[in-house]
Design an enzyme around this catalytic site. Sequence first.
Site, PDB file in Angstrom:
ATOM      1  N   LYS A  75       0.861  -1.182   0.000  1.00  0.00           N
ATOM      2  CA  LYS A  75       0.000   0.000   0.000  1.00  0.00           C
ATOM      3  C   LYS A  75       0.901   1.237   0.000  1.00  0.00           C
ATOM      4  O   LYS A  75       1.918   1.270   0.700  1.00  0.00           O
ATOM      5  CB  LYS A  75      -0.880  -0.033   1.261  1.00  0.00           C
ATOM      6  N   SER A 150      -9.693   1.611   2.890  1.00  0.00           N
ATOM      7  CA  SER A 150      -8.854   2.381   2.017  1.00  0.00           C
ATOM      8  C   SER A 150      -7.758   1.569   1.332  1.00  0.00           C
ATOM      9  O   SER A 150      -7.127   2.063   0.409  1.00  0.00           O
ATOM     10  CB  SER A 150      -8.194   3.513   2.830  1.00  0.00           C
ATOM     11  N   SER A 174      -9.868  -0.717   7.126  1.00  0.00           N
ATOM     12  CA  SER A 174      -9.300  -0.651   5.775  1.00  0.00           C
ATOM     13  C   SER A 174      -8.535  -1.861   5.280  1.00  0.00           C
ATOM     14  O   SER A 174      -8.167  -1.912   4.108  1.00  0.00           O
ATOM     15  CB  SER A 174      -8.410   0.577   5.641  1.00  0.00           C
TER      16      SER A 174
HETATM   17  N1  GLN Z   1     -13.467   4.091   6.483  1.00  0.00           N
HETATM   18  C1  GLN Z   1     -12.735   4.510   7.621  1.00  0.00           C
HETATM   19  C2  GLN Z   1     -12.265   5.943   7.440  1.00  0.00           C
HETATM   20  O1  GLN Z   1     -12.545   6.481   6.424  1.00  0.00           O
HETATM   21  C3  GLN Z   1     -11.553   3.607   7.877  1.00  0.00           C
HETATM   22  C4  GLN Z   1     -10.373   3.846   7.008  1.00  0.00           C
HETATM   23  C5  GLN Z   1      -9.162   3.083   7.427  1.00  0.00           C
HETATM   24  O2  GLN Z   1      -9.252   2.058   8.098  1.00  0.00           O
HETATM   25  N2  GLN Z   1      -8.008   3.598   7.048  1.00  0.00           N
HETATM   26  O3  GLN Z   1     -11.665   6.531   8.282  1.00  0.00           O
END
Ligand code: GLN
Length: 482
Positions: A75, A150, A174
């Site tokens: 990532k 994400s 995420s």
């Molecule tokens: N959807 C959550 C957010 O937007 C989690 C994102 C994540 O785990 N990085 O913060």
Amino acid sequence: MNSTLTSLARALAAREISATELATDYLARIDALNPALNAFITVDVAKTLAEARVADAARAAGTAGLLTGVPIAYKDIFCQQGWRTSCGSKMLDNFVSPYDANVIERCRTAGLVTLGRTNMDEFAMGSSNENSFYGAVKNPWDLAAIPGGSSGGSAAAVAARLAPVALGTDTGGSIRQPASHCGITGIKPTYGVVSRFGMVAYASSLDQGGPMAQTAEDCAQLLNVIAGFDERDSTSLERAAEDYTRELGQPLTGLRVGLPREYFADGLSSDVARVIESAVAELRKLGAEVVEVSLPNTELSIPAYYVIAPAEASSNLSRYDGVRYGHRAAEYGDLADMYEKTRAEGFGSEVKRRIMVGTYVLSHGYYDAYYLKAQKIRRLIAGDFQAAFAQCDVILGPVAPTAAFNLGEKSNDPVEMYLSDIYTLSVNLAGLPAMSVPAGFADNGRPVGLQIIGNYFAEAKMLNVAHQFQQATDWHQKAPVL
Ligand code: GLN
């Protein structure tokens, strides 16, 4: 291309294939399929092949480790020396990291070969991967669907077999949510097990890196590489090294599985419920006993998380000021104007929204009402889990209320998007480990993951629950036709 990390490691050790051949094959597949999927932000053939040659030399010299020569995708949130580390943002589009994140260093030492840097929501803020400066990632099962976010690039890459394994990060779901939506296996470890050093910070008290792969066994192998104490991360836990594969193969007889009442209530779509119920039935056949548990503050995880995460983000993202690194506005007046123009140009709208919310909830007069209150709810949520774990060994439930939705479906409604995180956020607020395991398909043919939540440091146990499930089912072997 359907080979697992475990089988590739075996083939490399047996000299059935070289690291260079393997990297070349994956790069060719990335070249052919990435234009449609947009799973990778950066691919650098010369760098990848150079790493593969180092791996082959280690194999030839007899100094190779278990995973030397196995390809991996990262990532784009993990700093990697000599590679652009954009974090999905225009702000860091020109940033080439001068150093390695701790997990990258560990993977490099283990001999893993970098295939490239995967797409993600900007600064890991999102649930659909539509917030990337580099454009949305497509779900390999259905190009009209989001891959989840994400870590959507990592999930799509593994699902489309553009990489055997990848690393992601999980601040509020995420790793698990894109793993669920793309039909792969992913684990978010206990907070503090994997070092955050060199991982671009979103919400530091919640962020945790972890493996994404086809199988639980592969996740265990990769977790063995990336977990461990790091003195450069102040929240890294000083514990004896563990072998996360050590429980694989144990029978599940007598395993107490908790089903939280609140996870099967209104809001869960009926096809996801059907998949989860049949996964639970399968585990029952394998010897598990099912008990009902309660996580009464589940609903409050959304408001608590969406106060705490933006609060921490607003502080973490203050470093992007156009002075030290990253984007700087081309034209500006005085210093304050330079800051303002740089940040106005460099950040996307979701990131700006989070910074504004975070700054607001931390400001004088609102701190007690929002931030402090959210911290109290956080403690209650952690307490709920401990009460539940008095009755069961692992908790099972859905990862998300629905299978992957369509691109564009929720992108204009941030609150609607936040609500889809209902089953994942509590785990991060409590600091617990959790994973997503492929468990079937929704009515529209898109994958559905089963969530397994464990108590602190129960990774080895959870990985075995997933492994036993994968010995009895073949959902994890299904791959999209591309
Ligand atoms: N959807 C959550 C957010 O937007 C989690 C994102 C994540 O785990 N990085 O913060």
